[in-house]
Every structure is written in C-alpha cells, then in structure tokens.
Write a protein that holds these residues in place. Structure first.
Motif, PDB file in Angstrom:
ATOM      1  N   ALA A 159       1.256   5.281  -4.966  1.00  0.00           N
ATOM      2  CA  ALA A 159       1.441   3.910  -5.442  1.00  0.00           C
ATOM      3  C   ALA A 159       1.098   2.903  -4.353  1.00  0.00           C
ATOM      4  N   ALA A 160       1.520   3.186  -3.123  1.00  0.00           N
ATOM      5  CA  ALA A 160       1.251   2.261  -2.020  1.00  0.00           C
ATOM      6  C   ALA A 160      -0.243   2.175  -1.726  1.00  0.00           C
ATOM      7  N   GLN A 161      -0.898   3.323  -1.634  1.00  0.00           N
ATOM      8  CA  GLN A 161      -2.321   3.344  -1.301  1.00  0.00           C
ATOM      9  C   GLN A 161      -3.162   2.719  -2.418  1.00  0.00           C
ATOM     10  N   THR A 162      -2.835   3.042  -3.669  1.00  0.00           N
ATOM     11  CA  THR A 162      -3.593   2.495  -4.793  1.00  0.00           C
ATOM     12  C   THR A 162      -3.415   0.986  -4.891  1.00  0.00           C
ATOM     13  N   ALA A 163      -2.191   0.504  -4.653  1.00  0.00           N
ATOM     14  CA  ALA A 163      -1.941  -0.942  -4.708  1.00  0.00           C
ATOM     15  C   ALA A 163      -2.710  -1.676  -3.611  1.00  0.00           C
ATOM     16  N   GLU A 182     -12.385   8.925  -4.863  1.00  0.00           N
ATOM     17  CA  GLU A 182     -11.550   9.352  -3.742  1.00  0.00           C
ATOM     18  C   GLU A 182     -11.448   8.216  -2.736  1.00  0.00           C
ATOM     19  N   LEU A 183     -10.297   8.122  -2.085  1.00  0.00           N
ATOM     20  CA  LEU A 183      -9.990   6.979  -1.244  1.00  0.00           C
ATOM     21  C   LEU A 183     -11.011   6.727  -0.132  1.00  0.00           C
ATOM     22  N   PRO A 184     -11.380   7.706   0.687  1.00  0.00           N
ATOM     23  CA  PRO A 184     -12.344   7.419   1.761  1.00  0.00           C
ATOM     24  C   PRO A 184     -13.690   6.902   1.248  1.00  0.00           C
ATOM     25  N   ALA A 185     -14.135   7.441   0.113  1.00  0.00           N
ATOM     26  CA  ALA A 185     -15.416   7.000  -0.453  1.00  0.00           C
ATOM     27  C   ALA A 185     -15.319   5.568  -0.969  1.00  0.00           C
ATOM     28  N   LEU A 186     -14.206   5.218  -1.606  1.00  0.00           N
ATOM     29  CA  LEU A 186     -14.042   3.860  -2.129  1.00  0.00           C
ATOM     30  C   LEU A 186     -13.877   2.841  -1.007  1.00  0.00           C
ATOM     31  N   LEU A 187     -13.251   3.240   0.072  1.00  0.00           N
ATOM     32  CA  LEU A 187     -13.053   2.306   1.185  1.00  0.00           C
ATOM     33  C   LEU A 187     -14.378   1.885   1.814  1.00  0.00           C
TER      34      LEU A 187
END
Length: 319
Positions: A159-163, A182-187
């Motif tokens: 929840a924290a990371q997605t927000a 995936e988080l690293p790719a989206l960042l």
C-alpha cells in the motif's frame, strides 16, 4: 476526452512490451509459463489439502507451509494471466488503474513471502535449537499471530509503495520493457523534479527494509541452527536437523537471490531486459518448484499422501 496535467495525462496507458523482442522465444515461454502455473496450482493445492486433512501434519511447520502455498498461488496468479496474454501477442496495453492494481497485488504477496520465509526460519531454528521447549514456544496463538504479521506486513508495504508511485507523474512514452507492472521498471518512467528524488529515496528505503530485515532474521536463525548442529554428538541428529532446514534454505536462496537483485538497486541502474528474465524466475518458476522442494524428500508428506490416496481408493472399492 483527455485532461492533461503538466506532461502526463489522467488517462495514462502503459505498453508492456514483454518478450515481443524475442518472437521466436515466445511460443516456448508460453508453454513453459503455462506448465509452471499448472504445477503451482496443483502442487500447492495438494500441499494445503494434505496439511488440512492429515492430523500428523497439524504442526507449526506445515501451518506456515500452508500459508506459503497460498502466497505462492496468489503471487503467480497476479502475474501469469497478463503474461500469457502478452506471450500470444506483440504487446499488452494496460490502463493506469489496471497497472497499479497488478503492482499492488504482486507487491503485497511478494512482500508477504519475504516475511513468511523469515518466520519459517525462526520456527525451524526453534525446533532445532530448543527441541524440548518447542511445543511451548510455537503455540497455536503465536503461530497465528506470526502468519497474520506476514500478511499484514506485505499489505502495508504494498500500500505504501503503490501510493507513493501513484502520486508520481510518469512521463511519456510509457513503454515498459517488461511483462508486468513491476516497481523498478515503472520507476524508470518517473518524471524528474518537484521533490521526486525524496519520494524515490523513501520507496528505496521501504524496499531495503522489507528485504534486508527478513534476510537478517533468516541469517541469525540459521546461525543458531549451525551452532546447534555443530554441538550435536550423533550423526543421526545432525542428519535430521539438516533435513529439517535444508528444504527451507533452498527456497530462501531461490526467492531472495532474484528478489534482492531486482529491488535493491537504484531505478536508474535497473536493466529492464535482464530484469524481466530474473522476474520470470521468481514470479513463475520458484512458486512451481516450492511444492517439489518441500515434498520430494519429506517422508511425512509422502506418507500422508499415501494414506489419503489409500483412503480414497478404499472408499471407492467399498462403493
């Protein structure tokens, strides 16, 4: 009608390239992913069924193993449907909401597995290092609390990371050289400026916490196991202790090795082409291997399976 705010829109769409740059590999991967997914569903379902039906498996070890099976099944299910669709076409388009939902689900279940593997390591260490007090230490109430903490920790981190990601503007072109959100790719799509570096540092700190704290717990637990095994006088006791912990340690190495590589590096250093193959391993292959790792050399599970199948066969013969 689209409304633009700065250089991003409220109707963002992400193009997941998947393995479209490897067209000859896509049919092979489709078959491999489908087989791994079916193996994950069947293996984990059978493991949960045996642990629930067999009284001899009503122990803390198998209780946590049931939770691991449920986490693995959900983790793979959050990834595989879109991956299979991706492997049958050139690329997959996802709305921002769908992409964030997939990220939230996979991140929650992956984070829960990180904590759960640490809990299982503590349980194994208690069984080996304090065998006489193990029944008191691993009470049902404590086991329920630890399993709940694993699920809650995964949901909180997700929840924290997605927000934090949802609050960041992602710049065009929104082409992701990956098969999932995936988080690293989206960042790597994040726009610069506006205090965004501070947000990325917060997200990186959260990833470090959810990976390194459980890793430290696992290392400390197995340090205690090594000292206890070293002090054992009989070879049979040592062999039993190693057999108790060997399967779990194998699962830990498979999961943490690939997850740490993926998440514990700055976003600007993340290689999407290499990252998607590593992600394929820990999201699809490892959950399929876990039931085999925990059951192939496990006499208790094999015995439970024989008794269950024998009872089913006997019931059919009686009819």
């Amino acid at each position: 009608m689209k409304k633009f705010e700065g250089n991003h829109s409220t109707e963002e769409r992400f193009l997941l390239l998947g393995f479209s740059d490897w067209p000859s590999l896509q049919p092979v991967l489709f078959v491999l992913v489908l087989l791994c997914y079916l193996l994950t569903l069947m293996g984990n379902s059978a493991l949960v069924l045996l642990a629930v039906r067999e009284p001899r498996l009503h122990t803390p070890m198998y209780y946590f193993l049931c939770h691991l099976a449920l986490v693995d099944t959900g983790f793979t299910t959050s990834v595989v449907p879109s991956l299979l669709a991706n492997l049958r076409g050139r690329a997959l388009r996802l709305e921002r909401g769908g992409c964030l939902a997939q990220l939230c689900a996979s991140l929650a279940l992956g984070s829960a597995e990180c904590v759960l593997l640490a809990v299982m390591a503590v349980d194994r260490a208690a069984a080996v290092c304090r065998p006489l007090r193990y029944a008191c230490l691993a009470s049902p109430r404590l086991c329920h609390a630890l399993a709940g903490a694993a699920w809650l920790g995964g949901l909180t981190n997700s929840a924290a990371q997605t927000a934090l990601l949802a609050a960041r503007p992602l710049c065009a072109p929104r082409r992701v050289d990956h098969f999932i959100c995936e988080l690293p790719a989206l960042l790597q799509l994040a726009c610069n400026g506006g205090g965004q570096d501070s947000t990325e540092r917060q997200m990186f700190a959260a990833r470090v916490f959810i990976l390194l704290v459980p890793s430290a717990v696992i290392l400390a637990s197995y340090g205690g196991v090594v000292r206890a095994v070293w002090g054992m006088r009989t070879r049979g006791s040592r062999r039993k202790a190693v057999g108790t912990c060997g399967s779990h340690l194998t699962a830990v190495c498979l999961f943490y090795g690939s997850a740490i590589y993926t998440y514990l590096q700055p976003a600007h250093n993340y290689n999407q082409r290499r990252g998607k193959f590593i992600s394929l391993f820990y999201t699809v292959v490892t959950p399929a291997l876990n039931p085999l790792i925990y059951t192939l050399k496990n006499k208790e599970v094999k015995g439970a399976a024989r008794r269950l199948l024998g009872g089913v066969g006997g019931g059919q013969d009686a009819q």
